[in-house]
Design an enzyme around this catalytic site. Structure first.
Site, PDB file in Angstrom:
ATOM      1  CG  ASN A   1       0.049   0.410  19.376  1.00 43.33           C
ATOM      2  OD1 ASN A   1      -0.446  -0.601  18.760  1.00 43.33           O
ATOM      3  ND2 ASN A   1       1.645   0.562  19.125  1.00 43.33           N
ATOM      4  NE  ARG A   2      -0.158  -5.071  20.860  1.00 42.44           N
ATOM      5  CZ  ARG A   2      -0.231  -6.099  20.293  1.00 42.44           C
ATOM      6  NH1 ARG A   2       0.036  -7.451  20.453  1.00 42.44           N
ATOM      7  NH2 ARG A   2      -0.594  -5.876  18.786  1.00 42.44           N
TER       8      ARG A   2
ATOM      9  CE1 TYR B   1     -11.931 -11.285   6.550  1.00 43.12           C
ATOM     10  CE2 TYR B   1     -11.564  -9.242   6.869  1.00 43.12           C
ATOM     11  CZ  TYR B   1     -11.261 -10.159   6.215  1.00 43.12           C
ATOM     12  OH  TYR B   1     -10.315 -10.314   4.917  1.00 43.12           O
TER      13      TYR B   1
ATOM     14  CE  LYS C   1      -4.324  -1.835   2.131  1.00 42.61           C
ATOM     15  NZ  LYS C   1      -5.304  -1.658   3.248  1.00 42.61           N
TER      16      LYS C   1
ATOM     17  CG  ASP D   1      -8.314   0.546   3.594  1.00 37.21           C
ATOM     18  OD1 ASP D   1      -9.004  -0.106   3.107  1.00 37.21           O
ATOM     19  OD2 ASP D   1      -6.894   0.602   3.766  1.00 37.21           O
TER      20      ASP D   1
END
Length: 277
Positions: free
Chosen positions: A154-155, A221, A68, A104
């Protein structure tokens, strides 16, 4: 008449379900001389692949990992979404040039609106988990939708900080260990991380502080109902699974390639689910 071909480019590409979606629409809408195919492209060969579109009668493409950002850099024309995200998931033949687009964020918002019609994004904060490529599109879409406060955790904190700088968004950064407390007053909870995905570690999140009228969505999903969505549903929250994002993000590209806007239907959803199972 030459067959109008559209490819989905990735490495690997076997997992892609985009051909199921687009070839379903091609058949359903009776579009002749059209074909959508998977095309495996190694990263070092992406430029040559794009340069060969005209000779191969390619009218467009979808782009998936890991291409991308590279596709964005290789193309000279972009829509506003691709410019903001510096990433391309859709390529359209505009006659004199190929344009890189990003659908997106559109797919994410369309999925929420279809899954929970009438939901007002301006009525409270959103908490987003994860700071990867999907989070970029989600954060930008939420800001555009008028969400009054976006919280991000975020981690790896440095990755979240870099993402906010890159997008130039006003975001409240939350320490990963404080994620449960950050649910206080949240209107929308979004998991964009891989946690909870099949064969990945679980997402551990205590939902006690989350208001029961909040909407919860997970872009994962597989499985269709993640542990997060199951826990949220069982405590009374409305939930939206991630499959719809995959389906809805495909709509603008198909319309641009073939001139007809397709519908996301239960029949299409069932077809993709059957392939997943």
């Amino acid at each position: 008449m030459n067959t109008r071909k559209v490819w989905v480019l990735g490495w690997p590409i076997e997992h892609s379900r985009s051909p199921i979606i687009h070839n379903y629409w091609i058949a359903k809408l009776g579009i002749e001389n059209a074909l959508y195919e998977k095309h495996a492209v190694e990263p070092e060969n992406l430029k040559a692949c794009l340069d060969g579109f005209r000779a191969a009668s390619i009218v467009g493409a979808n782009v998936t990992v890991p291409h991308k950002e590279t596709a964005y850099a290789l193309l000279t024309h972009h829509d506003n979404a691709a410019k903001r995200l510096k990433a391309v998931n859709t390529i359209v033949d505009c006659g004199t040039h190929f344009e890189g687009r990003n659908t997106d964020g559109y797919g994410f918002m369309a999925n929420l609106k279809a899954g929970h019609p009438g939901f007002d994004f301006t009525q409270g904060p959103a908490l987003v988990l994860g700071a990867g490529g999907a989070a970029r599109a989600v954060l930008a879409a939420l800001a555009e939708a008028g969400v009054p406060e976006i919280r991000l955790t975020n981690r790896t904190a440095a990755k979240a900080e870099a993402l906010c700088r890159d997008l130039d968004l006003k975001v409240t950064l939350i320490d990963w260990d404080e994620r449960a407390a950050a649910l206080e007053g949240v209107r929308l909870l979004v998991n964009t991380s891989s946690l909870g995905m099949k064969n990945m570690p679980p997402l551990e999140l205590d939902l006690t502080a989350l208001p029961t009228d909040a909407l919860v969505t997970d872009i994962v999903y597989a499985p269709l109902e993640t542990v997060l969505l199951k826990q949220a549903r069982e405590r009374g929250n409305k939930t939206v699974d991630g499959l719809g994002m995959l389906l809805h993000q495909a709509v603008p590209g198909f319309e641009a390639w073939f001139g007809v806007r397709p519908d996301v239907t239960e029949e299409l959803r069932a077809l993709v689910l059957a392939d997943m199972n």
